[in-house]
Design a protein around this motif. Sequence first.
Motif, short mmCIF file in Angstrom:
data_model
loop_
_atom_site.label_atom_id
_atom_site.label_comp_id
_atom_site.label_asym_id
_atom_site.label_seq_id
_atom_site.Cartn_x
_atom_site.Cartn_y
_atom_site.Cartn_z
N HIS A 87 -6.52 -3.95 -2.14
CA HIS A 87 -5.20 -4.46 -1.78
C HIS A 87 -5.16 -4.73 -0.27
O HIS A 87 -5.76 -3.99 0.51
CB HIS A 87 -4.11 -3.44 -2.12
N PRO A 88 -4.48 -5.79 0.14
CA PRO A 88 -4.35 -6.04 1.59
C PRO A 88 -3.48 -4.97 2.23
O PRO A 88 -2.32 -4.78 1.84
CB PRO A 88 -3.71 -7.43 1.66
N LEU A 89 -4.03 -4.26 3.22
CA LEU A 89 -3.31 -3.20 3.92
C LEU A 89 -3.26 -3.50 5.41
O LEU A 89 -4.24 -3.99 5.99
CB LEU A 89 -3.98 -1.84 3.70
N ALA A 90 -2.12 -3.20 6.03
CA ALA A 90 -1.99 -3.33 7.48
C ALA A 90 -2.66 -2.13 8.14
O ALA A 90 -2.71 -1.04 7.58
CB ALA A 90 -0.52 -3.40 7.87
N THR A 91 -3.21 -2.33 9.33
CA THR A 91 -3.83 -1.24 10.07
C THR A 91 -2.84 -0.66 11.06
O THR A 91 -1.97 -1.36 11.59
CB THR A 91 -5.08 -1.73 10.83
N VAL A 92 -2.97 0.63 11.29
CA VAL A 92 -2.08 1.34 12.22
C VAL A 92 -2.61 1.17 13.63
O VAL A 92 -3.80 1.39 13.90
CB VAL A 92 -2.00 2.84 11.87
N TRP A 141 3.08 1.16 1.88
CA TRP A 141 2.35 1.30 3.14
C TRP A 141 2.64 0.13 4.08
O TRP A 141 2.95 0.34 5.26
CB TRP A 141 0.85 1.40 2.85
N ASN A 142 2.54 -1.06 3.59
CA ASN A 142 2.77 -2.24 4.45
C ASN A 142 4.23 -2.30 4.92
O ASN A 142 4.50 -2.69 6.06
CB ASN A 142 2.39 -3.51 3.70
N ARG A 143 5.14 -1.90 4.06
CA ARG A 143 6.55 -1.89 4.45
C ARG A 143 6.78 -0.87 5.56
O ARG A 143 7.53 -1.12 6.50
CB ARG A 143 7.41 -1.55 3.23
N LEU A 144 6.08 0.27 5.51
CA LEU A 144 6.26 1.30 6.51
C LEU A 144 5.59 0.94 7.83
O LEU A 144 6.14 1.15 8.91
CB LEU A 144 5.70 2.62 5.98
N VAL A 145 4.37 0.39 7.75
CA VAL A 145 3.60 0.10 8.97
C VAL A 145 4.09 -1.15 9.68
O VAL A 145 4.10 -1.20 10.92
CB VAL A 145 2.10 -0.03 8.60
N ALA A 183 -10.97 2.09 -0.80
CA ALA A 183 -11.66 0.82 -0.60
C ALA A 183 -10.81 -0.14 0.21
O ALA A 183 -11.31 -0.88 1.08
CB ALA A 183 -12.02 0.20 -1.95
N SER A 184 -9.51 -0.14 -0.03
CA SER A 184 -8.60 -1.04 0.70
C SER A 184 -8.57 -0.70 2.18
O SER A 184 -8.53 -1.59 3.04
CB SER A 184 -7.19 -0.96 0.10
N PHE A 185 -8.58 0.60 2.52
CA PHE A 185 -8.59 1.00 3.93
C PHE A 185 -9.90 0.58 4.59
O PHE A 185 -9.90 0.15 5.76
CB PHE A 185 -8.40 2.51 4.06
N CYS A 186 -11.02 0.69 3.88
CA CYS A 186 -12.31 0.27 4.45
C CYS A 186 -12.32 -1.23 4.74
O CYS A 186 -12.76 -1.67 5.81
CB CYS A 186 -13.44 0.64 3.51
N VAL A 187 -11.84 -2.01 3.79
CA VAL A 187 -11.81 -3.46 3.97
C VAL A 187 -10.84 -3.85 5.08
O VAL A 187 -11.10 -4.76 5.87
CB VAL A 187 -11.45 -4.15 2.64
N ALA A 188 -9.70 -3.16 5.16
CA ALA A 188 -8.72 -3.45 6.22
C ALA A 188 -9.32 -3.20 7.59
O ALA A 188 -9.12 -3.98 8.54
CB ALA A 188 -7.46 -2.60 6.02
N ALA A 189 -10.08 -2.11 7.74
CA ALA A 189 -10.73 -1.82 9.02
C ALA A 189 -11.79 -2.88 9.35
O ALA A 189 -11.90 -3.33 10.49
CB ALA A 189 -11.37 -0.43 8.99
N GLU A 190 -12.53 -3.28 8.34
CA GLU A 190 -13.55 -4.31 8.56
C GLU A 190 -12.91 -5.63 8.97
O GLU A 190 -13.39 -6.32 9.88
CB GLU A 190 -14.37 -4.49 7.28
#
Length: 377
Positions: free
Chosen positions: A159-164, A371-375, A250-257
């Motif tokens: 899933h597409p996740l925003a990074t903090v 997560w995306n709504r919060l970040v 997996a989503s957090f790993c891809v978001a960092a990449e």
Amino acid sequence: MLTRTGTAMACTAVALVALGTWADYPELVTLGLAAAATLLVATLWLVAAPRLTVVREVRPHRVFEGTAARAALTVTNAGRRRSPPLQVTETAGGRRTAVPVPALAAGDSCTVGYALPLTTRGRYLIPPVLLGHSDPLRLMHRGRARGAELVVHVYPRVHPLATVEVGGPQDAEGPTNNSAPLGGAAFHSLREYAPGDDRRHIHWGATARTGTVMTRHVVVPDEPRQLVVLDTSTTPYPGPHFEDAVRVAASFCVAAENARLPFLLRTTGAVERESTGPALEFLSTVQKSHTDQGLAVLSERVRDVIAGAQGVALTVVTGHVDAQAAQLLMMLRPRFLSISLAELSAADNGIRPHGVLTVIATSSDQFAIHWNRLVLR
């Protein structure tokens, strides 16, 4: 191998011969022998098997859940006579797929494509295809394995996740390491000149002393490392939420990449992977373990990271979080730039560690939305 029709024919032949002999009825014996002769002709037909070459390709070898892997099979008739219609049997993920191939004239080729029935994450060993043909009456069938074994990885859905945002390096120049990307302004070391290096970085003093052209090795300063820890114990996952936890990790790993941030994936079972490829490949096969102690060993799993000088943002992905685990996260909070907690649970138990960015969801899809709504707010 006899087909159902061939088996019926063989039984009929035996019955007719036996009945004709017992009843002294030569016509029945003749019919029985004719049926047996038909089976013999079918056997000889299969002995003269066509000369075929088979090339199988599977693309891609790595897919995400919900994305189909497809195979392409090219069959060429290398013999001098026309080959009969063929049936290719592909076995993948414990399921069989039958693919028909038309009759081929001498020297002709045919390429057929089909989807592999791989729907859940995992590492799949695809055996050689079974290439079979029958006699014109479909009394007997012969199958031969052709091609080589192939391996296909089905990665967890991402899933597409925003990074903090956790800030930049800890000092203006930033610490460096051997794996840091080239092209920055931070000096890391001296090394021998290689073709393609910027000649402006040649260190003439070191070159004069060593007799070898030496250049400055400059890199991008270290950025805060993203550390993702996946809980692989069984206790936090009473239901099917482990699969959601794997997708979130997996989503957090891809978001960092995607954000070009260095990251490291670890599990509470003492397994770690760096870079998206190995991380996703590992996550395609990771399983829960009854011997895994879960977040109780989190301090041990991150001790070496805490001892380093580089800032680290910690993300913990787990299921149900109890008061003891929450207390541990609050104790570790001052040692990291930030701590995020992804809790995949059927119910909200109200435990939210102070100072830890916590998102509780019942599925990976719901987690991504929350997560995306919060970040991003």
